[in-house]
Design a protein around this motif. Structure first.
Motif, PDB file in Angstrom:
ATOM      1  N   VAL A 199      40.090  39.896  31.215  1.00  0.00           N
ATOM      2  CA  VAL A 199      40.613  39.717  32.569  1.00  0.00           C
ATOM      3  C   VAL A 199      40.311  38.295  33.042  1.00  0.00           C
ATOM      4  CG1 VAL A 199      40.480  40.491  34.955  1.00  0.00           C
ATOM      5  CG2 VAL A 199      40.400  42.154  33.093  1.00  0.00           C
ATOM      6  N   GLU A 200      41.363  37.564  33.354  1.00  0.00           N
ATOM      7  CA  GLU A 200      41.194  36.147  33.679  1.00  0.00           C
ATOM      8  C   GLU A 200      41.586  35.797  35.101  1.00  0.00           C
ATOM      9  OE1 GLU A 200      43.372  34.035  30.681  1.00  0.00           O
ATOM     10  OE2 GLU A 200      41.807  34.310  29.183  1.00  0.00           O
ATOM     11  N   ASN A 201      42.332  36.667  35.775  1.00  0.00           N
ATOM     12  CA  ASN A 201      42.747  36.299  37.128  1.00  0.00           C
ATOM     13  C   ASN A 201      42.863  37.519  38.051  1.00  0.00           C
ATOM     14  OD1 ASN A 201      45.375  37.489  36.718  1.00  0.00           O
ATOM     15  ND2 ASN A 201      45.899  35.663  35.516  1.00  0.00           N
ATOM     16  N   LEU A 203      43.292  41.661  37.627  1.00  0.00           N
ATOM     17  CA  LEU A 203      42.247  42.535  38.167  1.00  0.00           C
ATOM     18  C   LEU A 203      42.831  43.571  39.120  1.00  0.00           C
ATOM     19  CD1 LEU A 203      39.259  43.249  38.384  1.00  0.00           C
ATOM     20  CD2 LEU A 203      39.103  41.647  40.303  1.00  0.00           C
ATOM     21  N   THR A 204      43.771  43.138  39.957  1.00  0.00           N
ATOM     22  CA  THR A 204      44.403  44.066  40.904  1.00  0.00           C
ATOM     23  C   THR A 204      45.086  45.204  40.157  1.00  0.00           C
ATOM     24  OG1 THR A 204      44.742  42.266  42.454  1.00  0.00           O
ATOM     25  CG2 THR A 204      46.089  44.231  42.779  1.00  0.00           C
ATOM     26  N   LEU A 205      45.835  44.848  39.103  1.00  0.00           N
ATOM     27  CA  LEU A 205      46.506  45.873  38.301  1.00  0.00           C
ATOM     28  C   LEU A 205      45.511  46.840  37.674  1.00  0.00           C
ATOM     29  CD1 LEU A 205      49.331  44.025  36.341  1.00  0.00           C
ATOM     30  CD2 LEU A 205      49.563  45.942  37.932  1.00  0.00           C
ATOM     31  N   ILE A 206      44.455  46.258  37.150  1.00  0.00           N
ATOM     32  CA  ILE A 206      43.455  47.068  36.450  1.00  0.00           C
ATOM     33  C   ILE A 206      42.764  48.038  37.401  1.00  0.00           C
ATOM     34  CG2 ILE A 206      41.097  46.731  35.586  1.00  0.00           C
ATOM     35  CD1 ILE A 206      42.686  44.379  33.992  1.00  0.00           C
ATOM     36  N   ARG A 207      42.562  47.559  38.620  1.00  0.00           N
ATOM     37  CA  ARG A 207      41.954  48.452  39.625  1.00  0.00           C
ATOM     38  C   ARG A 207      42.918  49.570  39.993  1.00  0.00           C
ATOM     39  NH1 ARG A 207      38.801  43.911  43.079  1.00  0.00           N
ATOM     40  NH2 ARG A 207      36.772  44.277  42.108  1.00  0.00           N
ATOM     41  N   GLU A 208      44.203  49.216  40.128  1.00  0.00           N
ATOM     42  CA  GLU A 208      45.207  50.243  40.451  1.00  0.00           C
ATOM     43  C   GLU A 208      45.280  51.303  39.355  1.00  0.00           C
ATOM     44  OE1 GLU A 208      48.155  47.268  42.971  1.00  0.00           O
ATOM     45  OE2 GLU A 208      48.871  48.139  41.082  1.00  0.00           O
ATOM     46  N   MET A 209      45.042  50.857  38.129  1.00  0.00           N
ATOM     47  CA  MET A 209      45.113  51.793  36.999  1.00  0.00           C
ATOM     48  C   MET A 209      43.841  52.606  36.835  1.00  0.00           C
ATOM     49  SD  MET A 209      46.870  49.503  34.065  1.00  0.00           S
ATOM     50  CE  MET A 209      48.388  48.612  34.365  1.00  0.00           C
ATOM     51  N   HIS A 210      42.813  52.267  37.612  1.00  0.00           N
ATOM     52  CA  HIS A 210      41.520  52.968  37.559  1.00  0.00           C
ATOM     53  C   HIS A 210      40.774  52.790  36.247  1.00  0.00           C
ATOM     54  CE1 HIS A 210      42.414  54.697  41.416  1.00  0.00           C
ATOM     55  NE2 HIS A 210      43.571  55.153  40.947  1.00  0.00           N
ATOM     56  N   CYS A 211      40.880  51.580  35.672  1.00  0.00           N
ATOM     57  CA  CYS A 211      39.969  51.251  34.575  1.00  0.00           C
ATOM     58  C   CYS A 211      38.550  51.289  35.121  1.00  0.00           C
ATOM     59  CB  CYS A 211      40.236  49.839  34.045  1.00  0.00           C
ATOM     60  SG  CYS A 211      41.665  49.732  32.987  1.00  0.00           S
ATOM     61  N   ASP A 212      37.593  51.648  34.271  1.00  0.00           N
ATOM     62  CA  ASP A 212      36.214  51.763  34.750  1.00  0.00           C
ATOM     63  C   ASP A 212      35.491  50.423  34.734  1.00  0.00           C
ATOM     64  OD1 ASP A 212      36.221  54.740  34.891  1.00  0.00           O
ATOM     65  OD2 ASP A 212      36.675  54.469  32.754  1.00  0.00           O
ATOM     66  N   LEU A 213      35.644  49.700  33.629  1.00  0.00           N
ATOM     67  CA  LEU A 213      34.899  48.454  33.471  1.00  0.00           C
ATOM     68  C   LEU A 213      35.835  47.294  33.173  1.00  0.00           C
ATOM     69  CD1 LEU A 213      31.889  49.589  31.219  1.00  0.00           C
ATOM     70  CD2 LEU A 213      31.908  49.308  33.692  1.00  0.00           C
ATOM     71  N   VAL A 214      35.404  46.112  33.543  1.00  0.00           N
ATOM     72  CA  VAL A 214      36.192  44.908  33.327  1.00  0.00           C
ATOM     73  C   VAL A 214      35.332  43.870  32.615  1.00  0.00           C
ATOM     74  CG1 VAL A 214      37.524  43.105  34.446  1.00  0.00           C
ATOM     75  CG2 VAL A 214      37.378  45.357  35.496  1.00  0.00           C
ATOM     76  N   GLN A 215      35.928  43.239  31.602  1.00  0.00           N
ATOM     77  CA  GLN A 215      35.246  42.161  30.884  1.00  0.00           C
ATOM     78  C   GLN A 215      36.211  40.997  30.807  1.00  0.00           C
ATOM     79  OE1 GLN A 215      34.033  43.403  26.972  1.00  0.00           O
ATOM     80  NE2 GLN A 215      33.356  41.373  26.343  1.00  0.00           N
ATOM     81  N   GLY A 216      35.786  39.827  31.198  1.00  0.00           N
ATOM     82  CA  GLY A 216      36.703  38.695  31.105  1.00  0.00           C
ATOM     83  C   GLY A 216      36.176  37.476  31.847  1.00  0.00           C
ATOM     84  N   TYR A 217      36.843  36.345  31.562  1.00  0.00           N
ATOM     85  CA  TYR A 217      36.420  35.071  32.138  1.00  0.00           C
ATOM     86  C   TYR A 217      36.455  35.091  33.662  1.00  0.00           C
ATOM     87  CZ  TYR A 217      37.198  33.265  27.380  1.00  0.00           C
ATOM     88  OH  TYR A 217      37.170  33.035  26.029  1.00  0.00           O
ATOM     89  N   TYR A 218      37.292  35.944  34.240  1.00  0.00           N
ATOM     90  CA  TYR A 218      37.374  36.016  35.701  1.00  0.00           C
ATOM     91  C   TYR A 218      35.998  36.301  36.303  1.00  0.00           C
ATOM     92  CZ  TYR A 218      39.129  37.211  40.337  1.00  0.00           C
ATOM     93  OH  TYR A 218      39.373  37.247  41.683  1.00  0.00           O
ATOM     94  N   PHE A 219      35.218  37.140  35.636  1.00  0.00           N
ATOM     95  CA  PHE A 219      33.866  37.439  36.110  1.00  0.00           C
ATOM     96  C   PHE A 219      32.825  36.577  35.414  1.00  0.00           C
ATOM     97  CE2 PHE A 219      36.166  41.217  37.383  1.00  0.00           C
ATOM     98  CZ  PHE A 219      35.683  41.408  38.666  1.00  0.00           C
ATOM     99  N   TYR A 220      32.735  36.739  34.106  1.00  0.00           N
ATOM    100  CA  TYR A 220      31.734  35.993  33.340  1.00  0.00           C
ATOM    101  C   TYR A 220      32.273  35.642  31.963  1.00  0.00           C
ATOM    102  CZ  TYR A 220      28.511  38.122  36.709  1.00  0.00           C
ATOM    103  OH  TYR A 220      27.886  38.535  37.846  1.00  0.00           O
ATOM    104  N   ARG A 221      31.914  34.461  31.495  1.00  0.00           N
ATOM    105  CA  ARG A 221      32.149  34.098  30.101  1.00  0.00           C
ATOM    106  C   ARG A 221      30.954  34.555  29.274  1.00  0.00           C
ATOM    107  NH1 ARG A 221      36.009  29.995  28.893  1.00  0.00           N
ATOM    108  NH2 ARG A 221      37.314  29.732  30.729  1.00  0.00           N
ATOM    109  N   PRO A 222      31.098  34.598  27.958  1.00  0.00           N
ATOM    110  CA  PRO A 222      29.909  34.836  27.129  1.00  0.00           C
ATOM    111  C   PRO A 222      28.881  33.739  27.401  1.00  0.00           C
ATOM    112  CG  PRO A 222      31.919  35.037  25.816  1.00  0.00           C
ATOM    113  CD  PRO A 222      32.322  34.470  27.146  1.00  0.00           C
ATOM    114  N   MET A 223      27.607  34.124  27.468  1.00  0.00           N
ATOM    115  CA  MET A 223      26.562  33.170  27.828  1.00  0.00           C
ATOM    116  C   MET A 223      25.350  33.336  26.918  1.00  0.00           C
ATOM    117  SD  MET A 223      26.479  33.565  31.959  1.00  0.00           S
ATOM    118  CE  MET A 223      26.803  35.314  31.996  1.00  0.00           C
ATOM    119  N   PRO A 224      24.578  32.255  26.726  1.00  0.00           N
ATOM    120  CA  PRO A 224      23.335  32.375  25.970  1.00  0.00           C
ATOM    121  C   PRO A 224      22.298  33.187  26.767  1.00  0.00           C
ATOM    122  CG  PRO A 224      23.585  30.157  26.852  1.00  0.00           C
ATOM    123  CD  PRO A 224      24.857  30.890  27.162  1.00  0.00           C
ATOM    124  N   ALA A 225      21.316  33.723  26.052  1.00  0.00           N
ATOM    125  CA  ALA A 225      20.355  34.648  26.657  1.00  0.00           C
ATOM    126  C   ALA A 225      19.663  34.133  27.927  1.00  0.00           C
ATOM    127  CB  ALA A 225      19.319  35.067  25.610  1.00  0.00           C
TER     128      ALA A 225
END
Ligand code: C2E
Ligand code: MG
Ligand code: MG
Ligand code: MG
Length: 286
Positions: free
Chosen positions: A239-241, A245-267
């Motif tokens: 999820v990047e924008n 995200l709006t679509l995904i919420r409308e579809m009732h996905c439970d979890l979101v992973q993507g650059y829109y929230f967080y990129r992969p990061m070191p510990a």
């Protein structure tokens, strides 16, 4: 004249093939040494609740930063490692490192972090991969729910009854098992009824195209429906924008992973995040 062109075309093709092989051999040779040289690390990408935005989970992603040269993407070196058999050493290292990291976070007082690691088909083809995984989790004093696994559909197609039994054992002990890149494998849906799963991750190509393409939206809606009917947690990847995200919420996905929230990061970045959540954001939002 046409013949000549054809021959030139073939020569060009041979040259490209040759260059590509040389490149791959070079990478493989360097990858063999990467572990001992400490060039590999695990990064972590948070998955957040689609409703609250709270961090629920971390996907562990392997990173290779050669001492000399540019970082190499796992999309490039994982397939090479699978061909050369090196994947087993790399995979063992990933399991060990994920467990070590999780145990360290527990010791630092972060009591509800969950990590998922990726396991490829060739890793599962080695008979003792799941036993080793379990043993490693135990050896670090972790609970079965502390480290989950992600498998692609293609892994499930190739799986025999021994792998299936192994996965069932993990499942009954409380290990999370996600099906990764859902919708992109060459598979029928029938594996969904045989395999013990806890989550379904919708591939990011669907997420990416959903805002402009009714077909992608339809497939995503079907995936969410089937996932929920099977009692699975549904995760949207990539999820990047805001629109996605709006679509995904409308579809009732439970979890979101993507650059829109967080990129992969070191510990260390994750630790700052976890510390902030413990004292701030989470407390406020709750
Ligand atoms: P994957 O398991 O599907 O992991 C998700 C990939 O999507 C990651 O790529 C992540 O960085 C990327 N991603 C996350 N959010 C976004 C987004 O918003 N936009 C875009 N464009 N990409 C996003 P990464 O880290 O390059 O990994 C690629 C693949 O390599 C993984 O795909 C996985 O199949 C494999 N891989 C990575 N680490 C491991 C590992 O430790 N073991 C094994 N067996 N495979 C691994
Ligand atoms: Mg994954
Ligand atoms: Mg994925
Ligand atoms: Mg993927």
């Amino acid at each position: 004249h046409a013949k000549l062109e054809g021959r030139n075309g073939l020569q060009f093709f041979h040259q490209r093939l040759h260059d590509e092989l040389v490149h791959q051999l070079d990478l493989m040779e360097r990858l063999e040494k990467a572990l001992d040289r400490g060039e590999l690390s695990l990064w972590f990408q948070p998955q957040v609740s689609a409703v609250s935005g709270h961090i629920e989970n971390f996907e562990a992603l392997l990173r290779w930063m050669p001492a000399e040269g540019a970082p190499v993407s796992p999309a490039e070196f994982i397939p090479l490692a699978e061909q050369s058999g090196l994947i087993h050493r790399l995979g063992d290292w990933v399991v060990e490192e994920a467990c070590r990291q999780q145990a360290a976070w527990r010791a630092a007082g972060h009591l509800d972090s969950r990590i998922d690691i990726n396991l490829s088909g060739s890793q599962l083809a080695r008979r003792d991969t799941l036993e080793r995984f379990e043993a490693c989790v135990k050896a670090h004093g972790l609970a079965p729910g502390d480290i989950g696994i992600e498998l692609t559909e293609n892994v499930l197609i190739d799986a025999d009854h021994q792998i299936l039994d192994g996965l069932r054992r993990l499942y009954h002990r409380g290990v999370r098992i996600a099906i990764d890149d859902f919708g992109t494998g060459y598979s029928s849906l029938s594996y969904l009824k045989h395999f013990p799963l806890t989550a379904l991750k919708i591939d990011r190509t669907f997420v990416h195209d959903a805002p402009g393409q009714p077909e992608d939206r339809a497939i995503m809606e079907a995936a969410v429906f089937i996932g929920h009917r099977l009692g699975l947690e549904v995760v949207a990847e990539g999820v990047e924008n805001d629109e996605q995200l709006t679509l995904i919420r409308e579809m009732h996905c439970d979890l979101v992973q993507g650059y829109y929230f967080y990129r992969p990061m070191p510990a260390p970045d994750i630790e700052r995040l976890l510390s902030g959540l413990v004292t701030g954001h989470r407390g406020v939002a709750d």
